[in-house]
Design a protein around this motif. Structure first.
Motif, PDB file in Angstrom:
ATOM      1  N   SER A 185      53.191  26.123  34.328  1.00 41.49           N
ATOM      2  CA  SER A 185      52.328  25.816  35.755  1.00 41.49           C
ATOM      3  C   SER A 185      52.310  26.735  36.418  1.00 41.49           C
ATOM      4  O   SER A 185      51.223  27.533  36.781  1.00 41.49           O
ATOM      5  N   VAL A 186      53.786  27.069  36.746  1.00 42.44           N
ATOM      6  CA  VAL A 186      53.884  28.948  37.599  1.00 42.44           C
ATOM      7  C   VAL A 186      52.539  29.821  36.515  1.00 42.44           C
ATOM      8  O   VAL A 186      51.990  30.958  37.112  1.00 42.44           O
ATOM      9  N   VAL A 187      52.862  30.319  35.553  1.00 40.01           N
ATOM     10  CA  VAL A 187      52.334  31.112  35.257  1.00 40.01           C
ATOM     11  C   VAL A 187      51.024  30.910  35.125  1.00 40.01           C
ATOM     12  O   VAL A 187      50.094  32.373  35.337  1.00 40.01           O
ATOM     13  N   THR A 188      50.175  30.056  34.816  1.00 39.70           N
ATOM     14  CA  THR A 188      48.611  29.541  34.866  1.00 39.70           C
ATOM     15  C   THR A 188      49.319  30.227  36.634  1.00 39.70           C
ATOM     16  O   THR A 188      47.521  30.970  36.231  1.00 39.70           O
ATOM     17  N   ILE A 189      49.537  29.706  37.514  1.00 43.00           N
ATOM     18  CA  ILE A 189      48.310  29.987  39.305  1.00 43.00           C
ATOM     19  C   ILE A 189      48.757  31.349  38.775  1.00 43.00           C
ATOM     20  O   ILE A 189      48.107  31.961  39.701  1.00 43.00           O
ATOM     21  N   PHE A 190      49.845  32.012  38.223  1.00 45.11           N
ATOM     22  CA  PHE A 190      49.898  33.810  38.931  1.00 45.11           C
ATOM     23  C   PHE A 190      49.185  34.388  38.168  1.00 45.11           C
ATOM     24  O   PHE A 190      47.775  35.561  38.839  1.00 45.11           O
ATOM     25  N   PHE A 191      48.474  33.694  36.903  1.00 44.54           N
ATOM     26  CA  PHE A 191      47.255  34.406  36.187  1.00 44.54           C
ATOM     27  C   PHE A 191      46.084  34.041  37.103  1.00 44.54           C
ATOM     28  O   PHE A 191      44.758  35.014  37.133  1.00 44.54           O
ATOM     29  N   LEU A 192      46.102  32.925  37.416  1.00 40.20           N
ATOM     30  CA  LEU A 192      44.961  32.357  38.195  1.00 40.20           C
ATOM     31  C   LEU A 192      44.598  33.782  39.228  1.00 40.20           C
ATOM     32  O   LEU A 192      43.042  33.417  40.346  1.00 40.20           O
ATOM     33  N   LEU A 193      45.952  33.639  40.058  1.00 40.38           N
ATOM     34  CA  LEU A 193      45.774  34.211  41.287  1.00 40.38           C
ATOM     35  C   LEU A 193      45.069  35.671  41.244  1.00 40.38           C
ATOM     36  O   LEU A 193      44.374  36.858  41.883  1.00 40.38           O
ATOM     37  N   VAL A 194      45.700  36.168  39.940  1.00 46.25           N
ATOM     38  CA  VAL A 194      45.113  37.480  39.380  1.00 46.25           C
ATOM     39  C   VAL A 194      43.656  38.042  39.279  1.00 46.25           C
ATOM     40  O   VAL A 194      43.010  38.510  39.477  1.00 46.25           O
ATOM     41  N   TYR A 195      43.201  36.744  38.720  1.00 43.03           N
ATOM     42  CA  TYR A 195      41.132  36.776  38.061  1.00 43.03           C
ATOM     43  C   TYR A 195      41.694  36.186  39.674  1.00 43.03           C
ATOM     44  O   TYR A 195      40.178  37.208  39.896  1.00 43.03           O
ATOM     45  N   ALA A 196      41.446  35.918  40.465  1.00 48.99           N
ATOM     46  CA  ALA A 196      41.009  35.398  41.756  1.00 48.99           C
ATOM     47  C   ALA A 196      40.749  37.265  42.013  1.00 48.99           C
ATOM     48  O   ALA A 196      39.513  37.210  42.423  1.00 48.99           O
ATOM     49  N   THR A 197      41.559  38.056  42.360  1.00 53.85           N
ATOM     50  CA  THR A 197      41.488  38.626  43.283  1.00 53.85           C
ATOM     51  C   THR A 197      40.993  40.147  41.947  1.00 53.85           C
ATOM     52  O   THR A 197      40.169  41.084  42.664  1.00 53.85           O
ATOM     53  N   VAL A 198      40.672  39.897  40.545  1.00 57.30           N
ATOM     54  CA  VAL A 198      39.729  40.356  39.971  1.00 57.30           C
ATOM     55  C   VAL A 198      38.386  40.329  40.590  1.00 57.30           C
ATOM     56  O   VAL A 198      37.955  41.542  40.415  1.00 57.30           O
ATOM     57  N   ASN A 199      38.015  38.971  40.678  1.00 52.45           N
ATOM     58  CA  ASN A 199      36.595  38.678  40.877  1.00 52.45           C
ATOM     59  C   ASN A 199      36.681  39.266  42.891  1.00 52.45           C
ATOM     60  O   ASN A 199      35.282  39.776  42.728  1.00 52.45           O
ATOM     61  N   LEU A 200      37.282  39.046  43.221  1.00 57.54           N
ATOM     62  CA  LEU A 200      37.307  39.896  44.908  1.00 57.54           C
ATOM     63  C   LEU A 200      36.922  41.203  44.816  1.00 57.54           C
ATOM     64  O   LEU A 200      36.395  41.541  45.988  1.00 57.54           O
ATOM     65  N   ALA A 201      37.874  41.740  44.256  1.00 57.11           N
ATOM     66  CA  ALA A 201      37.875  43.375  44.103  1.00 57.11           C
ATOM     67  C   ALA A 201      36.745  43.951  43.541  1.00 57.11           C
ATOM     68  O   ALA A 201      35.327  44.912  44.363  1.00 57.11           O
ATOM     69  N   CYS A 202      35.539  42.811  42.256  1.00 62.17           N
ATOM     70  CA  CYS A 202      34.366  43.031  41.898  1.00 62.17           C
ATOM     71  C   CYS A 202      32.638  42.588  42.823  1.00 62.17           C
ATOM     72  O   CYS A 202      32.220  43.248  43.346  1.00 62.17           O
ATOM     73  N   LEU A 203      33.621  41.496  43.748  1.00 62.99           N
ATOM     74  CA  LEU A 203      32.278  41.094  44.804  1.00 62.99           C
ATOM     75  C   LEU A 203      32.657  42.316  46.268  1.00 62.99           C
ATOM     76  O   LEU A 203      31.589  42.744  47.077  1.00 62.99           O
ATOM     77  N   ALA A 204      33.688  42.741  46.699  1.00 62.94           N
ATOM     78  CA  ALA A 204      33.741  43.723  47.380  1.00 62.94           C
ATOM     79  C   ALA A 204      33.006  45.131  47.336  1.00 62.94           C
ATOM     80  O   ALA A 204      32.094  45.470  48.347  1.00 62.94           O
ATOM     81  N   LEU A 205      33.443  45.973  45.779  1.00 61.23           N
ATOM     82  CA  LEU A 205      32.235  46.590  46.018  1.00 61.23           C
ATOM     83  C   LEU A 205      30.929  46.511  45.899  1.00 61.23           C
ATOM     84  O   LEU A 205      30.059  46.799  45.884  1.00 61.23           O
ATOM     85  N   GLU A 206      30.693  45.186  45.225  1.00 64.36           N
ATOM     86  CA  GLU A 206      28.929  44.854  45.313  1.00 64.36           C
ATOM     87  C   GLU A 206      28.746  44.745  46.658  1.00 64.36           C
ATOM     88  O   GLU A 206      27.182  45.503  47.068  1.00 64.36           O
ATOM     89  N   TRP A 207      29.281  43.685  47.396  1.00 62.27           N
ATOM     90  CA  TRP A 207      28.787  43.939  49.390  1.00 62.27           C
ATOM     91  C   TRP A 207      28.667  44.890  49.286  1.00 62.27           C
ATOM     92  O   TRP A 207      28.469  45.193  50.476  1.00 62.27           O
ATOM     93  N   ALA A 208      29.716  45.589  49.514  1.00 65.29           N
ATOM     94  CA  ALA A 208      29.770  46.842  50.115  1.00 65.29           C
ATOM     95  C   ALA A 208      28.746  48.533  50.167  1.00 65.29           C
ATOM     96  O   ALA A 208      28.456  48.829  50.699  1.00 65.29           O
ATOM     97  N   SER A 209      28.537  47.511  49.008  1.00 61.49           N
ATOM     98  CA  SER A 209      26.477  48.927  48.130  1.00 61.49           C
ATOM     99  C   SER A 209      26.845  50.319  48.485  1.00 61.49           C
ATOM    100  O   SER A 209      26.478  50.839  48.565  1.00 61.49           O
ATOM    101  N   ALA A 210      28.664  50.618  48.132  1.00 64.57           N
ATOM    102  CA  ALA A 210      28.862  51.471  47.849  1.00 64.57           C
ATOM    103  C   ALA A 210      27.858  52.348  46.500  1.00 64.57           C
ATOM    104  O   ALA A 210      28.384  51.966  45.180  1.00 64.57           O
ATOM    105  N   PRO A 211      27.935  53.295  46.856  1.00 62.09           N
ATOM    106  CA  PRO A 211      26.782  54.300  45.862  1.00 62.09           C
ATOM    107  C   PRO A 211      27.793  54.615  44.356  1.00 62.09           C
ATOM    108  O   PRO A 211      27.031  54.936  43.929  1.00 62.09           O
ATOM    109  N   ASN A 212      28.525  54.851  45.064  1.00 59.25           N
ATOM    110  CA  ASN A 212      29.101  55.470  43.733  1.00 59.25           C
ATOM    111  C   ASN A 212      29.850  54.213  42.625  1.00 59.25           C
ATOM    112  O   ASN A 212      30.281  54.328  41.252  1.00 59.25           O
ATOM    113  N   PHE A 213      29.499  52.632  42.996  1.00 60.16           N
ATOM    114  CA  PHE A 213      29.842  51.727  41.868  1.00 60.16           C
ATOM    115  C   PHE A 213      28.224  51.374  41.481  1.00 60.16           C
ATOM    116  O   PHE A 213      27.287  51.736  41.684  1.00 60.16           O
ATOM    117  N   ARG A 214      28.474  52.169  40.263  1.00 64.08           N
ATOM    118  CA  ARG A 214      27.205  51.911  39.062  1.00 64.08           C
ATOM    119  C   ARG A 214      27.620  51.857  37.703  1.00 64.08           C
ATOM    120  O   ARG A 214      27.602  52.512  37.581  1.00 64.08           O
TER     121      ARG A 214
END
Length: 790
Positions: free
Chosen positions: A363-392
């Motif tokens: 369960s500890v391993v799973t929670i750590f991985f889920l936290l990392v996966y959530a942050t990967v999605n957050l990074a992509c979401l932030a890049l998309e929402w920021a509408s940065a011209p460099n995100f292509r």
């Protein structure tokens, strides 16, 4: 895959197992889309998900998630080593209660023996990882061929094996007990019996299983999706290989999981699935191959997590986010393999092995991985929402909706699995974020927060319509003109109090001609001004300009400073006098307490014998320009935190023959309506009025002077009326006679005279009025700033 699928369907049943696979692969699928988008947006280096997150969200998020991802891979490696130990002991271990084994059962079983077996297997993984990524890639390819062959054999065995009874040895406090499981072949009755969930005690840990605990164990079999991205620094074309390899692996494993779940539920009874995690050897047409396949798959997963952890640790060390703490992990072999990071990761995995049982840390391993996966999605979401011209990214099969769904899925499952572990993990992540925010050096990667702030500020500035302004919500927006910060440090602090959550701009005019210069001289100065704002801890913007004269420069700033509805409405100038400038910056607490040097970007102060850059006539002209542009000189002070405990005194000037009490009551009612607490004091004004009537031509009437422990005001006649120096000196004397002396006085600033030739006289009389008063602010308002409306 086969072993974990049997464990899942044995406890959860077919319906819940399929739901678990769907949920797990939904989360994984959304995360994979985000990984592919980030991976195809630029060059990737070592660190996989850590590298993606840190370069997208900045060093604080990147470093903290990097540590979490490192721990996830470390615990994952220990998890697979423990799983391999269980498989080995199940095949070759001496049954409990027997002194000697029979046949192939030759390995003693106990906590310490199993720890020894795990240590030996982990050492084997260490040797492979120390050699380097090339031999690891060859070993994993060989293991892939073995696992593929085993999987094919298992699928054939479901159809080829006849029904049989499988004896099961179960350990208990008295030794062992024997039960029988059954492989029935394809049977509708068996399928029906296995459709629903029936959670029992896990025979390896003695813990009662539930949906969340079974999901936690199952999810660990799906975390290999990051194995390819973790090796991003060792891939020749990571932006090409990661999307194709990751998506193929996800689709393949999802189909295999569902197929195996159906075949097991249709052919194996519940006892066999729950009590014998190695039942596939018993029903296989070639049992030794299944044993080899299980060993190879778990060994490969353990190596994958170990080498992934080492690459993350190496990337963290190379980025210097934790300083000397990870300096050892930077060392590499001649071929570039981060051997010290591998050894450090191996040591941490060895410590985790003391937990002893696979399902204990799942369960500890799973929670750590889920936290990392959530942050990967957050990074992509932030890049998309920021509408940065460099995100292509070249991978376009994602939207902000998929990122948001991935984040939500990860967060929900974290708390369903273990609310306590999820909360503890988030708390640990927050501590890492704060530590890195205050301790880590600034990076050159770029900060997504700045892009997001820009995007939101632009949107809200467009919504801030000046036509909808209302006096109820007026706030001072200050433009403070500063010639040299060395002589204006205290004034900068004071105006920072005056602004009361309004806009604050430090303006500076450089007297140069751009036509005569090779480049803009203001760009090098910008960093010095911004550093000054940081050191003084004032919430201010900086606006610099080039102009042939100070007056023209101030005009430029008044016209152009700010944006949309956020434009300065108040101009603040230091007083024009002949006093020698004092270097207040060198004595400012921001530098004396921290023992820091004053920024060297500012020139030394003007010597007393050096002529001023600004004439008296030009100074008064600046005041006149500001009033023509409807800029106040108004303020809000008693609402500022540093001034809340000060007492406000208002001096009401009255003449003989008037009704002072009526005037006082009128003023008191006005203060009540404006929600201002102040003490009113009556001051006789007859002598000043008589002197004014004798020495000047203008309308009769006494001004109202107000003074406070922070504030005081004097009204002058209109700018067409001339007053004598005697009149001004008398007013100055009257102000000085009021006691006790206040912290600061506010006096009314009259309009400059219409006749520009009188500018020097105007400035001279202002000096007479304020002589000896101490800290004084001259104020002139051109628009309403208070309201009695709700």
């Amino acid at each position: 895959l086969p072993s974990s699928a049997g464990f899942v369907v044995g406890h959860a049943g077919l319906y819940q197992a399929l739901a678990m696979f769907a949920v797990a692969y939904f989360i994984i699928g959304m995360t994979v889309l985000s990984v592919c988008a980030i991976a195809t947006n630029g060059a990737l280096d070592a660190g996989g998900a850590y590298y993606m997150i840190s370069r997208a969200l900045g060093p604080e998020f990147g470093g903290s998630i990097g540590i979490m991802f490192f721990l996830a891979n470390v615990c994952g490696s220990a998890l697979y080593v423990l799983g391999l130990v269980e498989a080995v002991v199940d095949s070759f271990g001496i049954p409990p209660g027997q002194e000697a084994g029979t046949g192939v059962h030759v390995l003693p079983q106990s906590y310490w023996y199993e720890l020894l077996y795990g240590t030996v297997l982990l050492a084997l993984c260490l040797l492979v990882c120390l050699v380097g990524a090339s031999i690891y890639a060859k070993a994993t390819f060989l293991i892939f061929l073995i696992v593929a062959a085993v999987l094919g054999t298992i699928l054939v065995s479901f159809f080829a094996t006849r029904p049989l009874k499988v004896p099961i040895r179960l350990p208990n406090d008295n030794g062992t007990e024997t039960d029988n499981g059954f492989f029935t072949g394809f049977s509708l009755d068996t399928l029906r019996d296995n459709l629903g969930g029936r959670y029992e005690v896990d025979y390896t840990t003695g813990q009662m299983m539930s949906f969340s605990s079974v999901f936690a164990v199952m999810f660990n079999g799906c975390t290999g999706i990051m194995a390819g991205s973790n090796m991003s620094g060792d891939l020749k074309r990571p932006s090409y290989s990661i999307p194709r390899g990751t998506i193929s692996a996800v689709l393949f494993t999802y189909l295999v999981y569902n197929l195996l779940a159906f075949l097991m539920c249709a052919t194996c009874n519940r006892i066999l699935l729950q009590k014998d995690y190695g039942f596939l050897r018993d029903i296989s047409i070639f049992p030794p191959l299944v044993t080899v396949g299980i060993y190879a798959a778990t060994l490969s997963a353990a190596m994958s997590n170990l080498i992934g952890a080492s690459r993350i640790l190496y990337a963290l060390a190379r980025d210097d986010l934790f300083g000397r703490a990870l300096a050892l992990a930077k060392k590499t072999s001649a071929s570039g393999n981060p051997v010290m990071a591998v050894i450090l990761s191996w040591l941490v995995v060895q410590v985790v092995l003391f937990s002893g049982k696979l399902n204990t840390i799942a369960s500890v391993v799973t929670i750590f991985f889920l936290l990392v996966y959530a942050t990967v999605n957050l990074a992509c979401l932030a890049l998309e929402w920021a509408s940065a011209p460099n995100f292509r990214p070249t991978f376009r099969y994602f939207t902000w909706h998929t990122c948001l769904l991935g984040i939500a899925g990860c967060c929900v499952m974290m708390f369903l699995i273990s609310p306590v572990s999820a909360s503890a993990s988030l708390g640990f992540l927050l501590l890492l974020l704060l530590a890195l925010h205050y301790l880590s050096p600034s990076s050159t990667w770029g900060y997504i927060s700045q892009a997001l702030i820009f995007h939101q500020v632009r949107k809200y500035l467009l919504m801030l319509d000046v036509r909808k302004d209302h006096v109820k919500f007026w706030r001072p927006q200050m433009l403070l003109m500063v010639q040299n910060p060395r002589g204006s440090a205290r004034l900068i602090d004071f105006v920072n109090d005056l602004k009361k959550s309004g806009l604050y701009v430090l303006g500076h005019v450089e007297l140069q001609d751009l036509d005569m210069l090779p480049s803009d001289p203001l760009q090098p100065q910008q960093d010095s001004w911004l550093s000054l704002v940081d050191k003084l801890n004032v919430k201010a913007f900086v606006s610099l300009t080039l102009a042939p004269s100070v007056r023209h420069g101030v005009r430029q700033l008044l016209f152009t400073s700010g944006l949309g509805g956020m434009r300065p409405n108040t101009l603040v100038l230091g007083f024009y006098d002949d006093e020698a400038p004092q270097d207040g910056l060198a004595r400012h607490p921001a530098f004396t307490s921290a023992r820091e040097e004053v920024p060297l970007g500012f020139p030394p102060l003007r010597a007393p014998t050096t002529p001023k850059l600004l004439s008296a006539r030009e100074y008064v002209g600046i005041v006149a320009d500001a009033l023509k542009m409807l800029r106040n000189m108004a303020c809000v002070l008693n609402m500022a935190r540093a001034w809340r405990r000060a007492r406000l005194r208002l001096f009401l000037c009255v003449e003989a023959g008037t009704m002072p009490h009526a005037q006082e009551e009128k003023l008191r009612q006005l203060l009540k309506d404006l929600r201002i607490q102040a003490q009113i004091q009556l001051v006789p004004w007859d002598a000043i009025t008589h002197l004014h009537w004798q020495t000047c031509q203008g309308p009769r009437g006494g001004p109202a002077e107000e003074e406070e422990e922070e504030e005081g005001i004097v009204n002058f006649p209109t700018n067409t009326t001339q007053v004598s120096d005697e009149y001004v000196c008398a007013a100055n004397k009257l102000v000085l006679e009021q006691s006790p002396a206040p912290a600061v006085r506010f006096l009314y600033l009259p309009r400059p005279p219409a006749d520009t030739s009188l500018y020097p006289l105007y400035l001279h009389q202002l000096e007479l009025l304020t002589r000896g008063l101490g800290p004084t602010v001259l104020v002139h308002g051109v628009s309403a700033v208070t309201s009695t409306q709700l």
